[in-house]
Enzyme design. Structure first.
Site, mmCIF file in Angstrom:
data_model
loop_
_atom_site.group_PDB
_atom_site.id
_atom_site.type_symbol
_atom_site.label_atom_id
_atom_site.label_comp_id
_atom_site.label_asym_id
_atom_site.label_seq_id
_atom_site.Cartn_x
_atom_site.Cartn_y
_atom_site.Cartn_z
ATOM 1 N N ASN A 182 -4.637 2.743 -13.220
ATOM 2 C CA ASN A 182 -3.764 1.709 -12.677
ATOM 3 C C ASN A 182 -2.324 2.181 -12.759
ATOM 4 O O ASN A 182 -1.971 2.944 -13.644
ATOM 5 C CB ASN A 182 -3.918 0.420 -13.506
ATOM 6 C CG ASN A 182 -3.044 -0.710 -12.997
ATOM 7 O OD1 ASN A 182 -2.926 -0.917 -11.773
ATOM 8 N ND2 ASN A 182 -2.419 -1.451 -13.891
ATOM 9 N N MET A 213 -4.178 -7.201 -7.082
ATOM 10 C CA MET A 213 -3.711 -8.369 -7.821
ATOM 11 C C MET A 213 -4.826 -9.199 -8.453
ATOM 12 O O MET A 213 -4.611 -10.358 -8.802
ATOM 13 C CB MET A 213 -2.842 -9.250 -6.917
ATOM 14 C CG MET A 213 -1.608 -8.559 -6.383
ATOM 15 S SD MET A 213 -0.576 -7.900 -7.702
ATOM 16 C CE MET A 213 0.229 -9.394 -8.258
ATOM 17 N N ILE A 240 -7.906 -9.284 -11.485
ATOM 18 C CA ILE A 240 -8.299 -8.612 -12.730
ATOM 19 C C ILE A 240 -9.794 -8.292 -12.656
ATOM 20 O O ILE A 240 -10.612 -9.169 -12.359
ATOM 21 C CB ILE A 240 -7.973 -9.513 -13.938
ATOM 22 C CG1 ILE A 240 -6.443 -9.625 -14.049
ATOM 23 C CG2 ILE A 240 -8.574 -8.942 -15.223
ATOM 24 C CD1 ILE A 240 -5.963 -10.574 -15.110
ATOM 25 N N LEU A 241 -10.115 -7.039 -12.892
ATOM 26 C CA LEU A 241 -11.526 -6.646 -12.854
ATOM 27 C C LEU A 241 -12.224 -7.153 -14.113
ATOM 28 O O LEU A 241 -11.669 -7.094 -15.204
ATOM 29 C CB LEU A 241 -11.654 -5.121 -12.783
ATOM 30 C CG LEU A 241 -11.126 -4.442 -11.514
ATOM 31 C CD1 LEU A 241 -11.228 -2.922 -11.660
ATOM 32 C CD2 LEU A 241 -11.886 -4.897 -10.267
ATOM 33 N N GLY A 265 0.766 -1.250 0.000
ATOM 34 C CA GLY A 265 0.000 0.000 0.000
ATOM 35 C C GLY A 265 0.793 1.294 0.000
ATOM 36 O O GLY A 265 0.270 2.326 0.401
ATOM 37 N N HIS A 292 1.514 0.628 -13.173
ATOM 38 C CA HIS A 292 2.201 -0.613 -13.554
ATOM 39 C C HIS A 292 3.711 -0.361 -13.570
ATOM 40 O O HIS A 292 4.165 0.653 -14.108
ATOM 41 C CB HIS A 292 1.718 -1.066 -14.935
ATOM 42 C CG HIS A 292 2.338 -2.350 -15.359
ATOM 43 N ND1 HIS A 292 1.934 -3.573 -14.848
ATOM 44 C CD2 HIS A 292 3.362 -2.616 -16.212
ATOM 45 C CE1 HIS A 292 2.672 -4.528 -15.384
ATOM 46 N NE2 HIS A 292 3.544 -3.978 -16.201
HETATM 47 C C1 GRF Z 1 3.601 -1.468 -7.427
HETATM 48 O O1 GRF Z 1 4.869 -1.838 -7.879
HETATM 49 C C2 GRF Z 1 2.666 -1.255 -8.587
HETATM 50 O O2 GRF Z 1 3.284 -0.735 -9.713
HETATM 51 C C3 GRF Z 1 2.186 -2.661 -8.864
HETATM 52 O O3 GRF Z 1 2.054 -3.247 -7.589
HETATM 53 C C4 GRF Z 1 2.940 -2.603 -6.663
HETATM 54 C C5 GRF Z 1 2.126 -2.117 -5.517
HETATM 55 O O4 GRF Z 1 2.920 -1.577 -4.478
HETATM 56 N N1 GRF Z 1 0.977 -2.647 -9.648
HETATM 57 P P1 GRF Z 1 2.252 -0.897 -3.208
HETATM 58 O O5 GRF Z 1 1.315 -1.935 -2.605
HETATM 59 O O6 GRF Z 1 1.512 0.317 -3.659
HETATM 60 O O7 GRF Z 1 3.377 -0.573 -2.277
#
Ligand code: GRF
Length: 195
Positions: free
Chosen positions: A112, A95, A97-98, A20, A114
């Site tokens: 999102n 984690m 997928i919607l 988070g 990524h």
């Molecule tokens: C991040 O690296 C983001 O790019 C990916 O998942 C990770 C989430 O990290 N989708 P956090 O939970 O916000 O620290």
């Protein structure tokens, strides 16, 4: 809905599955004087998600979902998004997928982050793959979510150099700091240009 300089403040829900740190940076951004977002709901599929602590600390309502039945879980998501009058959804390390059911309902209103320079390296294990492919650069991307994985219009991207001494862990650590800065900037840009 609150108003800011005549413009509506948007109700935002952040979806997380783990640590988070991006949620935390979005919360900090929402507290800034001129911020146009109110984070009013955090949703997770993981009851042990560390990121829930940021919701708790900041008195933000949260919802923990049992994703064994995806259809039911998504019905709960939709119900709560409606109840809280959510205008914008930010995926931050979510984690799951919607399904199209949610994506179509909130078309153009789901963002999102990524950890790659999209369209390169969609999917999981991006750091492992960029190192294996001896890339010189990597980065992170905030984009609008559509029904394809890690696809959709780019909002902002940040690029970093990959050094010879880098491994997956060092790269992930360095990039995370960049991600945490990029996400609020991208939300701001999205609000200023699209809404
Ligand atoms: C991040 O690296 C983001 O790019 C990916 O998942 C990770 C989430 O990290 N989708 P956090 O939970 O916000 O620290």
């Amino acid at each position: 809905m609150e108003k800011l300089n005549g413009k509506k403040k948007l109700n935002v829900s952040v979806l997380i599955s783990g640590r988070g740190t991006n949620l935390k940076s979005l919360i900090n951004f929402s507290k800034k004087k001129n911020s146009r977002i109110n984070i009013c709901l955090v949703i997770t599929n993981n009851k042990n998600a560390k990121g829930l602590n940021f919701a708790i600390k900041n008195n933000i309502k949260y919802l923990i979902l049992n994703y064994k039945n995806k259809k039911k879980a998504e019905s709960k998501i939709l119900f709560n998004l409606k109840r809280k009058k959510i205008n914008l959804i930010c995926l931050a390390g979510f984690m799951k997928i919607l399904s199209k059911r949610i994506i179509n309902k909130y078309k153009g209103r789901i963002l999102n982050i990524h950890p790659s320079l999209l369209p390169k390296y969609k999917g999981l294990n991006t750091h492992e793959r960029v190192i294996k492919n001896k890339e010189k650069y990597t980065g992170c991307t905030v984009h609008i979510v559509n029904s394809k994985l890690d696809d959709g219009k780019k909002i902002l991207q940040s690029k970093i150099r990959i050094y010879k001494k880098d491994n997956e862990k060092s790269l992930a650590k360095r990039l995370l700091k960049v991600e945490n800065k990029l996400y609020p900037k991208a939300v701001k840009k999205f609000l200023d240009t699209s809404l």
